[in-house]
Design an enzyme around this catalytic site. Structure first.
Site, PDB file in Angstrom:
ATOM      1  N   GLY A  12      -0.986  -2.058   7.680  1.00 23.30           N
ATOM      2  CA  GLY A  12      -0.948  -3.102   6.652  1.00 23.30           C
ATOM      3  C   GLY A  12      -1.970  -2.954   5.548  1.00 23.30           C
ATOM      4  O   GLY A  12      -2.470  -3.779   4.960  1.00 23.30           O
ATOM      5  N   SER A  13      -2.089  -1.654   4.878  1.00 24.92           N
ATOM      6  CA  SER A  13      -2.977  -1.589   3.952  1.00 24.92           C
ATOM      7  C   SER A  13      -2.475  -2.062   2.612  1.00 24.92           C
ATOM      8  O   SER A  13      -3.527  -2.634   1.842  1.00 24.92           O
ATOM      9  CB  SER A  13      -3.237   0.037   3.451  1.00 24.92           C
ATOM     10  OG  SER A  13      -2.069   0.639   3.044  1.00 24.92           O
ATOM     11  N   MET A  90       9.342  -1.639   8.644  1.00 23.27           N
ATOM     12  CA  MET A  90      10.246  -0.367   8.898  1.00 23.27           C
ATOM     13  C   MET A  90      11.660  -0.704   9.222  1.00 23.27           C
ATOM     14  O   MET A  90      11.992  -0.075  10.171  1.00 23.27           O
ATOM     15  CB  MET A  90       9.202   0.565   9.863  1.00 23.27           C
ATOM     16  CG  MET A  90       7.953   0.763   9.296  1.00 23.27           C
ATOM     17  SD  MET A  90       7.828   1.413   7.654  1.00 23.27           S
ATOM     18  CE  MET A  90       8.712   2.970   8.045  1.00 23.27           C
ATOM     19  N   ARG A  91      12.093  -1.865   8.913  1.00 24.48           N
ATOM     20  CA  ARG A  91      13.345  -2.246   9.130  1.00 24.48           C
ATOM     21  C   ARG A  91      14.161  -2.515   7.942  1.00 24.48           C
ATOM     22  O   ARG A  91      13.672  -2.948   6.867  1.00 24.48           O
ATOM     23  CB  ARG A  91      13.381  -3.737   9.909  1.00 24.48           C
ATOM     24  CG  ARG A  91      12.894  -3.052  11.339  1.00 24.48           C
ATOM     25  CD  ARG A  91      12.729  -4.305  12.232  1.00 24.48           C
ATOM     26  NE  ARG A  91      12.122  -4.080  13.489  1.00 24.48           N
ATOM     27  CZ  ARG A  91      12.864  -3.694  14.536  1.00 24.48           C
ATOM     28  NH1 ARG A  91      14.143  -3.220  14.521  1.00 24.48           N
ATOM     29  NH2 ARG A  91      12.149  -3.268  15.774  1.00 24.48           N
ATOM     30  N   HIS A 109       7.983   1.422  -2.132  1.00 27.59           N
ATOM     31  CA  HIS A 109       8.327   2.724  -1.908  1.00 27.59           C
ATOM     32  C   HIS A 109       7.680   3.936  -2.376  1.00 27.59           C
ATOM     33  O   HIS A 109       7.255   3.646  -3.279  1.00 27.59           O
ATOM     34  CB  HIS A 109       9.896   2.841  -1.890  1.00 27.59           C
ATOM     35  CG  HIS A 109      10.440   4.066  -1.623  1.00 27.59           C
ATOM     36  ND1 HIS A 109      10.714   4.254  -0.045  1.00 27.59           N
ATOM     37  CD2 HIS A 109      10.825   5.195  -2.016  1.00 27.59           C
ATOM     38  CE1 HIS A 109      11.149   5.413   0.265  1.00 27.59           C
ATOM     39  NE2 HIS A 109      11.285   5.996  -1.246  1.00 27.59           N
TER      40      HIS A 109
END
Length: 216
Positions: A12-13, A90-91, A109
């Site tokens: 979570g950066s 990540m989905r 992205h």
């Protein structure tokens, strides 16, 4: 004040970068909920530290992916979320959430889309041998990393770069452009027209760089 909901799977950066911009009053938004699909995501610790509500939703508890996203949708709507942020989620987002938030889901992205979509965009760039890479904030649609582009930022790719070194260079820019994209949305300055996102009252510089530099 724009109400946002954040979906995350890992450290979570980018979530932290958004928190920091809100707390310094640069970003006129409030985080209503963090939803994670991983109970060990470090994003949870960040939420705890800043007093942000969080919720773990286990995808294995649902018979279908659509049902999983229906649950996420319902939790976001319950909190009157206006914009959904994917901060390392990540989905692939499915129809129930897309239909509830059309052009209101943002992702970042680590590549200059449409080049190198999907996983490990940085490794793809290094392996391909490109000279310039970067990151892209875009609206999310039904395909992988294919939605309308909002902001992009570029970095040079060094000859000796690895996936890790390039990722570190790109991440610094991710932390800058993701909050900026949210700010533009909060100010009502993003207009989606087909594949293109128009940014109202935004002057682009006429600068460029090459890699390697062109001899003067």
């Amino acid at each position: 004040m724009l109400k946002i909901g954040v979906l995350a799977s890992g450290r979570g950066s980018n979530f932290q970068a958004i928190i920091d911009e809100i707390e310094t009053e640069i970003l006129p938004a409030s985080i209503e909920i963090l939803i994670v699909d991983n109970p060990e995501a470090y994003a949870i610790e960040r939420a705890k530290k800043h007093g942000i509500a969080y919720l773990y939703i286990n995808p294995k508890n649902f018979p279908t992916k659509e049902a999983f996203y229906e649950k996420i949708r319902d939790e976001l709507l319950l909190r009157e979320v206006e914009l959904v942020i994917l901060a390392g989620f990540m989905r692939i987002v499915k129809k129930p959430l897309l239909d509830a938030f059309p052009n209101r889901i943002m992702n970042i992205h680590p590549a200059l889309l449409p080049s190198f979509p999907g996983l490990h965009g940085q490794k793809q760039a290094v392996d391909y041998g490109v000279r310039i890479s970067g990151c892209t904030v875009h609206f999310v649609d039904e395909s992988v990393d294919s939605g309308p582009v909002i902001i992009q930022a570029a970095v040079p790719v060094h000859p000796d770069d690895t996936e890790e070194t390039l990722s570190e260079r790109i991440l610094k820019l991710e932390h800058r452009i993701f909050p900026e994209a949210i700010r533009l949305y909060a100010e009502g300055r993003l207009k989606v027209e087909g594949r293109k996102v128009k940014i109202l009252n935004y002057k682009l510089p006429d600068t460029y760089f090459t890699n390697p530099e062109i001899r003067q």
